[in-house]
Write a protein that holds these residues in place. Structure first.
Motif, PDB file in Angstrom:
ATOM      1  N   GLU A  12      -8.119  -8.773 -22.892  1.00  0.00           N
ATOM      2  CA  GLU A  12      -8.522 -10.019 -22.523  1.00  0.00           C
ATOM      3  C   GLU A  12      -7.578 -10.206 -21.234  1.00  0.00           C
ATOM      4  N   VAL A  13      -6.316 -10.012 -21.446  1.00  0.00           N
ATOM      5  CA  VAL A  13      -5.283 -10.320 -20.330  1.00  0.00           C
ATOM      6  C   VAL A  13      -5.641  -9.604 -19.203  1.00  0.00           C
ATOM      7  N   ASP A  14      -5.922  -7.950 -19.517  1.00  0.00           N
ATOM      8  CA  ASP A  14      -6.074  -7.215 -18.166  1.00  0.00           C
ATOM      9  C   ASP A  14      -7.407  -7.495 -17.811  1.00  0.00           C
ATOM     10  N   GLY A  15      -8.292  -7.826 -18.423  1.00  0.00           N
ATOM     11  CA  GLY A  15      -9.605  -8.582 -17.829  1.00  0.00           C
ATOM     12  C   GLY A  15      -9.349  -9.656 -16.723  1.00  0.00           C
ATOM     13  N   VAL A  16      -8.706 -10.620 -17.174  1.00  0.00           N
ATOM     14  CA  VAL A  16      -8.331 -11.684 -16.317  1.00  0.00           C
ATOM     15  C   VAL A  16      -7.706 -11.494 -15.314  1.00  0.00           C
ATOM     16  N   LEU A  17      -6.635 -10.557 -15.547  1.00  0.00           N
ATOM     17  CA  LEU A  17      -5.814 -10.197 -14.268  1.00  0.00           C
ATOM     18  C   LEU A  17      -6.530  -9.443 -13.484  1.00  0.00           C
ATOM     19  N   ARG A  18      -7.542  -8.383 -13.679  1.00  0.00           N
ATOM     20  CA  ARG A  18      -8.329  -7.738 -12.720  1.00  0.00           C
ATOM     21  C   ARG A  18      -9.156  -8.710 -12.032  1.00  0.00           C
ATOM     22  N   GLN A  19      -9.611  -9.653 -12.466  1.00  0.00           N
ATOM     23  CA  GLN A  19     -10.650 -10.879 -11.752  1.00  0.00           C
ATOM     24  C   GLN A  19      -9.662 -11.605 -10.933  1.00  0.00           C
TER      25      GLN A  19
END
Length: 123
Positions: free
Chosen positions: A111-118
């Protein structure tokens, strides 16, 4: 991950208790709270936890926890308090099906990786 009914990955999660880590150059950070508790109906795994990702200004962007009751709507304006594992995100608060510490950590970091990508912080 469970050997003899014990979550063998729990020690990894418990070792993160109290840690705050910066995860990128923009200043996003994560914070870990993980403590053993008595086994209860609300915490059948005997664990109180809160794993959160924050923006540089401190705004919480992601959270996985079981530290507070949730209000769930039941019918016309009726609310019921339900304390359970859940996750916070940009689309609200949703039930989280806790399996073990390793899965919790994996789900959190995904989830952290997804948010940082966004947010354009990681490719």
């Amino acid at each position: 991950m469970k050997a003899g009914g014990r979550d063998s990955t729990l020690d990894t999660l418990l070792d993160l208790h109290g840690q705050t880590l910066f995860v990128d150059e923009a200043g996003h950070w994560v914070k870990f709270v993980a403590m053993r508790t008595n086994v209860t109906e609300e915490r059948p795994h005997g664990l109180r936890y809160s794993l959160t990702l924050h923006a540089p200004d401190g705004t919480r962007l992601v959270g996985f926890d079981n530290a507070h009751p949730l209000l769930r709507r039941r019918g016309r304006g009726k609310c019921r308090r339900n304390q359970s594992d859940h996750r916070h995100g940009s689309r609200g608060v949703h039930h989280y099906d806790y399996k073990d510490a390793a899965t919790l950590l994996e789900d959190f970091w995904n989830e952290v990786d997804g948010v940082l990508r966004q947010r354009g912080s990681i490719p």
